[in-house]
Design a protein around this motif. Sequence first.
Motif, short mmCIF file in Angstrom:
data_model
loop_
_atom_site.label_atom_id
_atom_site.label_comp_id
_atom_site.label_asym_id
_atom_site.label_seq_id
_atom_site.Cartn_x
_atom_site.Cartn_y
_atom_site.Cartn_z
N SER A 1 0.72 -0.96 -0.10
CA SER A 1 -0.36 -0.43 -0.32
C SER A 1 0.72 1.04 -0.20
O SER A 1 0.78 2.50 -1.00
CB SER A 1 -0.67 0.11 0.90
OG SER A 1 -1.66 0.91 1.21
N SER A 2 2.04 1.31 0.74
CA SER A 2 2.73 2.34 1.00
C SER A 2 3.66 3.06 -0.41
O SER A 2 3.01 4.04 -0.89
CB SER A 2 4.08 2.08 1.64
OG SER A 2 4.60 3.36 1.61
N GLY A 3 3.58 1.99 -1.07
CA GLY A 3 4.17 1.54 -2.76
C GLY A 3 3.47 2.17 -3.61
O GLY A 3 3.88 3.20 -3.99
N LEU A 4 2.52 1.88 -3.48
CA LEU A 4 1.25 2.57 -4.22
C LEU A 4 0.70 3.44 -4.57
O LEU A 4 0.52 3.98 -5.04
CB LEU A 4 0.36 1.73 -4.08
CG LEU A 4 0.13 -0.23 -5.28
CD1 LEU A 4 -1.15 -0.78 -5.04
CD2 LEU A 4 0.39 -0.27 -6.32
N GLN A 5 1.34 4.20 -2.77
CA GLN A 5 0.40 5.19 -2.51
C GLN A 5 1.12 6.92 -3.21
O GLN A 5 0.50 7.52 -3.10
CB GLN A 5 0.46 5.33 -0.62
CG GLN A 5 -0.92 6.57 -0.12
CD GLN A 5 -1.58 6.17 -1.07
OE1 GLN A 5 -2.57 4.88 -0.61
NE2 GLN A 5 -2.51 7.66 -1.17
N ASP A 6 2.24 6.69 -3.52
CA ASP A 6 3.62 6.89 -3.42
C ASP A 6 3.37 7.58 -5.54
O ASP A 6 3.89 8.26 -5.38
CB ASP A 6 4.83 6.14 -3.19
CG ASP A 6 5.68 6.42 -2.03
OD1 ASP A 6 4.72 7.41 -0.89
OD2 ASP A 6 6.30 5.92 -1.53
N VAL A 7 2.50 5.72 -5.64
CA VAL A 7 2.45 6.32 -7.43
C VAL A 7 1.12 7.25 -7.79
O VAL A 7 1.15 7.60 -8.73
CB VAL A 7 2.58 5.08 -7.75
CG1 VAL A 7 2.36 4.46 -9.36
CG2 VAL A 7 3.87 3.93 -7.56
#
Length: 432
Positions: free
Chosen positions: A20-26
Motif C-alpha cells: 500500500s505504501s508503494g502504491l500510495q507513492d505512485v
Amino acid sequence: MSIKRLLPMAALGALLACESSGLQDVAKEFQVTTDIPFGGNSYVTAGEGLKVTKEGVQDWTSGEAVLSTYFKMEKPQPVFLQLVLAGRDSACDFVVKAGGQSKDVSVTAQGSDTLNVGVFDLEAGYVKVDIQGTSKEGAAFSSIRSLLVKTKDGASIVYVKDNESNRFYWGRRGPSVHLSYTLPEDKDFKWFYNEITVPEGEDPNGSYYMANGFGEGYFGIQANSDDERRVLFSVWSPFHTDDPSEIPEDQQIKLLKKGEGVYTGEFGNEGSGGQSYWKYNWITGNTYRFLNSVEPDGKGNTLYTAYFFAPELGEWKLIASFLRPQTDTWYKRPHSFLENFIDRNGFVGRKAFYHDQWVMDTEGTWFELTEAKFTGDDIARRGYRMDYAGGEENGRFFLRNGGFFDEFEELNSMHQRPEKGQSPDIDFDQLP
C-alpha cells in the motif's frame, strides 16, 4: 484461497502495508480524481450472486460474478485506479482487469476504505473495468461504492455522474435515440406507414423498436424475454399523470376495437393512457410493416388505429383502435425511436433499420418522407452516455444505442435517404 491468505496475520499485515505504501507513492503522481459511482455505471456481465444498487455493489456472494464498469476516455493515457469500499466484515481478494491488464488486490478486515489497485495504460474511447472476487473469508465479498480513476492532466471522462431525477436508472438503461420525419407543410395527414428490419444479433431483451410515433403515442415491436416478443400500440391520456387510476372518467382512453388475441389495458410510469399489445415472436432479418391513422371524429375527440403486417402471415392485422377525448388533431410529429427498457441490459447494444416512410393526406394522396432529424434523450444530451448513433445507411434510416461503442452521431443532425418513389400498396377497404 490466495497465498496471501495463507500467511500469518502479522506477516500479511506487514506485506499489505508495504504494498500500500508503494502504491500510495505512485498514486501521488496522478493529481486529478474522477469518482465513478457503480450505481449508474456498472453491470453484472457474467455469473450471479451480486447486486448493483443506487448505493453501489452489495450482496456479493459468488466468485463467478463479474462486475463491469464503463467509462469513456478522451485520449490514451495511464490511469491509477482505486476502489472505494462501502462495508466489509472480513478479508477477501479481487482481481481487477482493464485494457488487457490484470491486477490482484486484497482487502483486510479493517483499514482504509480506499483500496489502491494500480496503474493501467488505457486507450482512448470506452473502457471496461472488470472486477471479480477470487477468495473470501466470510459469507460475502466487500461491498464497493465506486471506482476512482486518477489521471495526471484531468482529461475529460464520460460517465453517468449523478442520480438526480433517477439518472442512475436511466443511465444504466442507456441513451434513447429518435428520428423525427419532416412533413410537407400546409396539409392534414391521416395515415403514416413505416417499415422496420432488425438485423440478426441486434435484438437483446429489453429493446423497443418504435416505428410509428405520433403526438399522443407510439406503435412498434419489443423483445421482452427469451420466449416472448410483442407488437405494442399505446395512446396517452390528455390528463398528465404517471398513475392511471388518477385519470378522470372524461379523460380516459376508450377502446373501440381490437384484433384477435390482442391484450388491452392501462399503462403508467411514463405518462398514462390506453395500451394494447399482441404477443408475436417476430424474427430478426425480416421486414415488418406498420400502418396507423390519426383522425378527429368531429365531436372533440380523436380516433387512433394501428395495423401490423408480418411477412410470415402475409396479411394486415388489427392491433387496436382507441378514442382519445378532448383532442382534435390529425397525424402530427411522425417519428421513430429505439430504447432499452431493462436497465441491467444497458451494456448490450441494439440496432434497427427504419425505411420506406410515407404519409397519406386527407384527400388520399401519398407523400414520401425522406428527411429525418436525429435526437437523443436526457442521458445523451448531457453526455452521460455517448454510445448512440443514427442517420442514413445504404439508403435506409437507422438507429443504434447501447453496447458502449465509440462512434457516435451528433445530436440534432439532419439526414436524408434516397427516394424510393413507390408508395405502399394497401387496400384500405380490406383492412380488418
